[in-house]
Scaffold this motif. Structure first.
Motif, short mmCIF file in Angstrom:
data_model
loop_
_atom_site.label_atom_id
_atom_site.label_comp_id
_atom_site.label_asym_id
_atom_site.label_seq_id
_atom_site.Cartn_x
_atom_site.Cartn_y
_atom_site.Cartn_z
N ALA A 174 29.77 47.27 28.35
CA ALA A 174 31.07 46.90 27.16
C ALA A 174 31.70 46.04 28.61
CB ALA A 174 32.03 47.94 28.07
N ALA A 175 31.34 45.55 29.37
CA ALA A 175 32.55 44.70 30.54
C ALA A 175 31.55 43.68 30.17
CB ALA A 175 32.54 44.88 31.90
N SER A 176 30.48 43.65 29.82
CA SER A 176 29.84 41.80 29.64
C SER A 176 29.87 41.47 28.30
CB SER A 176 27.99 42.63 30.51
OG SER A 176 27.45 42.76 29.58
N LEU A 177 30.09 42.63 27.52
CA LEU A 177 30.42 42.07 26.17
C LEU A 177 31.80 41.87 25.65
CD1 LEU A 177 27.93 44.35 24.31
CD2 LEU A 177 27.51 42.11 25.27
N GLY A 197 36.89 31.18 3.50
CA GLY A 197 35.51 31.44 3.43
C GLY A 197 34.70 30.67 4.37
N GLU A 198 35.34 29.03 4.39
CA GLU A 198 34.61 28.27 5.01
C GLU A 198 35.32 28.18 6.36
OE1 GLU A 198 35.37 24.42 3.50
OE2 GLU A 198 34.86 23.39 5.51
N VAL A 199 36.53 29.01 6.53
CA VAL A 199 36.63 28.83 8.13
C VAL A 199 35.89 29.96 8.27
CG1 VAL A 199 38.53 29.21 9.04
CG2 VAL A 199 39.44 27.52 6.98
N LEU A 200 36.25 30.61 8.15
CA LEU A 200 35.74 32.21 8.28
C LEU A 200 33.68 31.68 8.79
CD1 LEU A 200 35.56 35.05 9.01
CD2 LEU A 200 35.21 35.55 7.49
N ALA A 201 33.36 30.98 8.00
CA ALA A 201 31.58 31.02 8.68
C ALA A 201 31.76 29.85 9.40
CB ALA A 201 31.18 30.24 7.31
N ARG A 202 32.78 28.85 8.77
CA ARG A 202 32.49 28.28 9.96
C ARG A 202 33.25 28.39 11.56
NH1 ARG A 202 31.32 22.79 10.10
NH2 ARG A 202 31.76 22.72 7.38
N THR A 203 33.83 29.10 11.93
CA THR A 203 34.07 30.22 13.19
C THR A 203 32.96 30.51 13.92
OG1 THR A 203 36.53 29.54 12.15
CG2 THR A 203 36.04 31.48 14.25
N PHE A 204 32.78 31.19 13.19
CA PHE A 204 31.87 32.04 13.68
C PHE A 204 30.38 31.97 13.57
CE2 PHE A 204 28.61 36.19 12.43
CZ PHE A 204 29.06 36.91 13.31
N PHE A 205 29.57 30.47 12.65
CA PHE A 205 28.82 30.29 13.45
C PHE A 205 28.88 29.11 14.77
CE2 PHE A 205 27.41 30.62 8.23
CZ PHE A 205 26.93 32.41 8.00
N GLY A 206 30.03 29.03 14.09
CA GLY A 206 30.22 27.48 15.49
C GLY A 206 30.43 28.10 16.45
N ALA A 207 30.48 30.06 16.68
CA ALA A 207 30.98 30.57 18.26
C ALA A 207 29.24 31.36 18.43
CB ALA A 207 31.81 31.78 17.94
N TRP A 208 28.83 31.50 17.43
CA TRP A 208 26.90 31.50 17.93
C TRP A 208 26.77 29.95 19.17
CZ3 TRP A 208 23.49 35.32 17.72
CH2 TRP A 208 23.91 36.62 17.81
N GLU A 209 26.60 29.08 18.34
CA GLU A 209 26.96 27.91 19.12
C GLU A 209 26.56 27.63 20.61
OE1 GLU A 209 24.30 25.38 17.14
OE2 GLU A 209 24.56 27.97 15.98
N VAL A 210 27.41 28.59 21.51
CA VAL A 210 28.38 28.37 22.55
C VAL A 210 27.28 29.69 23.49
CG1 VAL A 210 29.91 28.75 24.22
CG2 VAL A 210 30.56 28.02 21.66
N PRO A 211 26.61 28.66 24.32
CA PRO A 211 25.37 29.70 24.78
C PRO A 211 26.34 31.44 25.21
CG PRO A 211 25.63 28.19 24.86
CD PRO A 211 26.20 27.58 24.90
N GLU A 212 27.49 31.09 25.79
CA GLU A 212 28.03 32.63 26.79
C GLU A 212 28.27 33.01 25.48
OE1 GLU A 212 30.74 31.95 28.93
OE2 GLU A 212 31.18 33.91 29.72
N VAL A 213 28.93 32.92 24.46
CA VAL A 213 28.98 33.71 22.87
C VAL A 213 28.11 33.70 22.80
CG1 VAL A 213 30.35 33.44 21.01
CG2 VAL A 213 31.09 32.78 23.14
N ARG A 214 26.21 33.02 22.61
CA ARG A 214 25.32 33.52 21.47
C ARG A 214 24.87 34.79 22.49
NH1 ARG A 214 20.80 30.17 19.81
NH2 ARG A 214 22.57 28.86 19.18
N ALA A 215 24.81 35.08 24.03
CA ALA A 215 24.64 36.11 24.59
C ALA A 215 25.22 37.16 24.29
CB ALA A 215 24.83 35.52 26.47
N ILE A 216 26.32 36.81 24.16
CA ILE A 216 27.21 37.83 24.18
C ILE A 216 27.35 38.84 22.28
CG2 ILE A 216 29.72 38.95 23.71
CD1 ILE A 216 30.27 37.38 26.30
N MET A 217 27.60 38.05 22.03
CA MET A 217 27.02 38.83 20.21
C MET A 217 25.26 38.83 20.16
SD MET A 217 30.08 38.11 18.59
CE MET A 217 29.20 38.16 17.31
N LEU A 218 24.20 38.28 20.98
CA LEU A 218 22.91 39.15 20.96
C LEU A 218 23.09 40.29 21.22
CD1 LEU A 218 21.09 35.63 22.13
CD2 LEU A 218 20.62 37.81 19.86
#
Lengths: 194, 194
Positions: free
Chosen positions: A63-66, A87-108
């Protein structure tokens, strides 16, 4: 033991952060059940007892690491987004966040946990989805099926990221964020509008 | 050993099927990495050596247990579906299939495998998606981004089932197939039409 000795630095403010980074990488790669406290301790170069001392159980460390480094509310004031651009803002925010390595690790880590047989592992996924859906999306939508439509939007975004980053079926892994937004945003907008 | 003795019935045509049913249940509940050959053998009431004798490795047993009882092509001749009804027919076929317990166990096993860190576990998910997308959907769609739109349809369906059956976020688990079809079909149709 050098490893244990290096690990026993309760006064070092970096130790906590080193453990969290190692935990995040393990959970992203192996999921909740697949990751072990011993392997995380090894990657962090500390003794496993220190993990328990700082974070408690494996579920607590998970939980803490996520925890996302910043709250989605800090990225974006959802109530300021014009309804026709949700729709566009949501998609861009969500897909964009996954491009940040630390956020991607958390989301994975959250995604893999959602498919784990263990209830402790599923909780962060469920909380992420319900928070995104109930507090952010459905609150600004109209119609009595707003909750179901908001949940469909969340499910769609999650499905896309799963195919793009986990199962890796082309053409998703090769597409840019802009291309993904162009593809998905109109359908999110259709759910938003109802 | 009674268990081993009971298990050693190579002439019994039910043994194979008993093992596959036990494997399917284990993989659906625990995923590929979480399931063990010993636990599957125990559930099937046979000796673990018999699993290896009949099916080979755990990855082989996993693949064998996830074969759908009938091919999607037997359920439906996709080319006979009127283009303007593809969204609805696809949603109804997919959501309806999940209501059949044996199919649901198979799909859960495939889904959980897709999120596993192990490449053997991911393969059935990838094959299911690419087969559904490339051979069935994209083949009957027009436009140069047909593959991406077909993949988005598959990703959307997978995301919905994940939220409905695995993470179980309301209102999806409480909705009927008809209600889900009404919600999702128009957006699938929009991807299909391009």
């Amino acid at each position: 033991m050098t490893t244990a000795a290096r690990g026993r630095r309760p006064g070092n403010p970096d130790t906590r952060s080193t453990i969290l980074t190692a935990a995040r990488a393990q959970f992203a790669a192996k999921g909740f059940s697949g990751a072990s406290m011993r392997a995380i301790a090894g990657d962090a170069g500390v003794d496993a007892s220190l993990l328990h001392h700082y974070f408690g159980t494996k579920a607590d460390l998970y939980a803490a690491s996520l925890e996302l480094p910043i709250s989605p509310d800090q990225v974006l004031a959802w109530s300021d987004v014009p309804p026709e651009q949700m729709g566009e803002v949501l998609a861009r925010t969500f897909f964009g966040a996954w491009e940040v390595p630390e956020v991607r690790a958390i989301m994975l880590g959250i995604l893999r946990g959602g498919m784990d047989g263990n209830e402790d592992a599923v909780r962060p996924f469920r909380e992420f989805v319900t928070d995104m859906v109930q507090r952010r999306l459905a609150a600004s939508m109209e119609g009595e099926d707003a909750e179901a439509r908001a949940l469909a939007m969340a499910a769609h975004l999650v499905g896309i990221e799963m195919v793009r980053h986990v199962v890796r079926v082309e053409p998703f892994p090769s597409m840019t964020v802009d291309e993904l937004v162009d593809l998905v945003a109109p359908r999110l907008q259709s759910y938003f509008d109802g």
